[in-house]
Write a protein that holds these residues in place. Structure first.
Motif, short mmCIF file in Angstrom:
data_model
loop_
_atom_site.label_atom_id
_atom_site.label_comp_id
_atom_site.label_asym_id
_atom_site.label_seq_id
_atom_site.Cartn_x
_atom_site.Cartn_y
_atom_site.Cartn_z
N LEU A 1 5.28 2.66 -0.92
CA LEU A 1 5.70 3.78 -1.78
C LEU A 1 6.43 4.84 -0.96
O LEU A 1 7.44 5.39 -1.40
CB LEU A 1 4.50 4.39 -2.49
CG LEU A 1 4.85 5.60 -3.34
CD1 LEU A 1 5.56 5.16 -4.61
CD2 LEU A 1 3.64 6.42 -3.64
N ALA A 2 5.93 5.14 0.23
CA ALA A 2 6.59 6.13 1.09
C ALA A 2 8.00 5.68 1.46
O ALA A 2 8.93 6.49 1.49
CB ALA A 2 5.76 6.36 2.34
N ALA B 1 4.21 11.68 -0.22
CA ALA B 1 3.97 10.62 -1.20
C ALA B 1 2.88 9.66 -0.73
O ALA B 1 1.99 9.28 -1.49
CB ALA B 1 5.27 9.86 -1.47
N ALA B 2 2.95 9.27 0.54
CA ALA B 2 1.91 8.39 1.08
C ALA B 2 0.54 9.06 1.09
O ALA B 2 -0.47 8.42 0.75
CB ALA B 2 2.29 7.95 2.50
N LEU C 1 -0.52 11.44 -0.93
CA LEU C 1 -1.01 11.55 -2.31
C LEU C 1 -1.57 10.22 -2.82
O LEU C 1 -2.60 10.19 -3.48
CB LEU C 1 0.08 12.05 -3.23
CG LEU C 1 0.41 13.54 -3.11
CD1 LEU C 1 1.62 13.88 -3.97
CD2 LEU C 1 -0.77 14.39 -3.51
N VAL C 2 -0.87 9.13 -2.50
CA VAL C 2 -1.35 7.81 -2.93
C VAL C 2 -2.68 7.47 -2.24
O VAL C 2 -3.60 6.97 -2.88
CB VAL C 2 -0.29 6.73 -2.66
CG1 VAL C 2 -0.86 5.34 -2.81
CG2 VAL C 2 0.88 6.93 -3.60
N ARG C 3 -2.77 7.78 -0.98
CA ARG C 3 -4.02 7.50 -0.27
C ARG C 3 -5.16 8.40 -0.74
O ARG C 3 -6.31 8.00 -0.71
CB ARG C 3 -3.81 7.64 1.24
CG ARG C 3 -2.96 6.51 1.78
CD ARG C 3 -2.79 6.58 3.26
NE ARG C 3 -2.03 5.42 3.70
CZ ARG C 3 -1.35 5.38 4.81
NH1 ARG C 3 -1.31 6.42 5.62
NH2 ARG C 3 -0.70 4.29 5.13
N SER D 1 8.39 11.63 2.06
CA SER D 1 7.75 10.31 2.11
C SER D 1 6.32 10.41 2.65
O SER D 1 5.43 9.70 2.18
CB SER D 1 8.58 9.34 2.94
OG SER D 1 8.73 9.81 4.26
N LEU E 1 -5.53 9.43 -3.83
CA LEU E 1 -5.97 8.89 -5.12
C LEU E 1 -6.66 7.56 -4.91
O LEU E 1 -7.50 7.13 -5.58
CB LEU E 1 -4.77 8.72 -6.05
CG LEU E 1 -4.05 10.02 -6.41
CD1 LEU E 1 -2.82 9.70 -7.23
CD2 LEU E 1 -4.97 10.96 -7.16
N ASP F 1 0.84 -1.20 0.00
CA ASP F 1 0.00 0.00 0.00
C ASP F 1 0.87 1.25 0.00
O ASP F 1 2.03 1.19 -0.42
CB ASP F 1 -0.97 -0.01 1.18
CG ASP F 1 -0.28 -0.08 2.53
OD1 ASP F 1 0.96 -0.09 2.55
OD2 ASP F 1 -0.98 -0.11 3.54
N ALA F 2 0.34 2.34 0.46
CA ALA F 2 1.04 3.62 0.42
C ALA F 2 2.30 3.62 1.27
O ALA F 2 3.25 4.37 1.00
CB ALA F 2 0.11 4.73 0.88
N ARG F 3 2.34 2.79 2.27
CA ARG F 3 3.53 2.73 3.12
C ARG F 3 4.76 2.27 2.34
O ARG F 3 5.86 2.77 2.55
CB ARG F 3 3.31 1.80 4.31
CG ARG F 3 2.22 2.27 5.25
CD ARG F 3 1.99 1.29 6.36
NE ARG F 3 1.46 0.04 5.79
CZ ARG F 3 1.21 -1.04 6.49
NH1 ARG F 3 1.45 -1.05 7.78
NH2 ARG F 3 0.73 -2.11 5.91
#
Length: 101
Positions: free
Chosen positions: A69-70, A94-95, A97-99, A91, A101, A65-67
């Motif tokens: 990517l972070a 980034a997390a 932004l992913v969450r 980081s 989306l 998950d987003a973690r």
């Protein structure tokens, strides 16, 4: 019953610390032992971070998950020698932004 476990763990930690303090200086003077002793905390921290990033909160499953990517963004920023606060905020952003989306 739980107090016996707590007391036993405390005694075990004390004995482990005592064992580390009783290592002779000749052994600690060995460059190989010194290098290994320097790298053990890094390996333990990396293992803890990996478990926290990839473990599912509810069971024995891997979660991507987003973690993750972070963590990847943090590694890239560290490789680019960015300051620590830039790594943390980059980081986190980034997390987020992913969450989002």
């Amino acid at each position: 019953m739980i107090w016996w476990a707590v007391l036993g763990a405390g005694v075990g930690c004390y004995l482990l610390k005592l064992a580390g303090l009783s290592v002779p200086a000749k052994v600690l003077g060995n460059p190989l032992v010194a290098r290994i002793a320097d790298l053990i905390p890094v390996a333990l921290l990396a293992a803890l971070v990996t478990v926290q990033v990839l473990a599912a909160p509810e069971g024995r499953a891997l979660v991507l998950d987003a973690r993750l990517l972070a963590l990847g963004v943090a590694v890239l920023l560290l490789l680019a020698r960015a300051p620590f606060l830039v790594v943390v905020f980059g980081s986190a952003a980034a997390a987020a932004l992913v969450r989002l989306l």
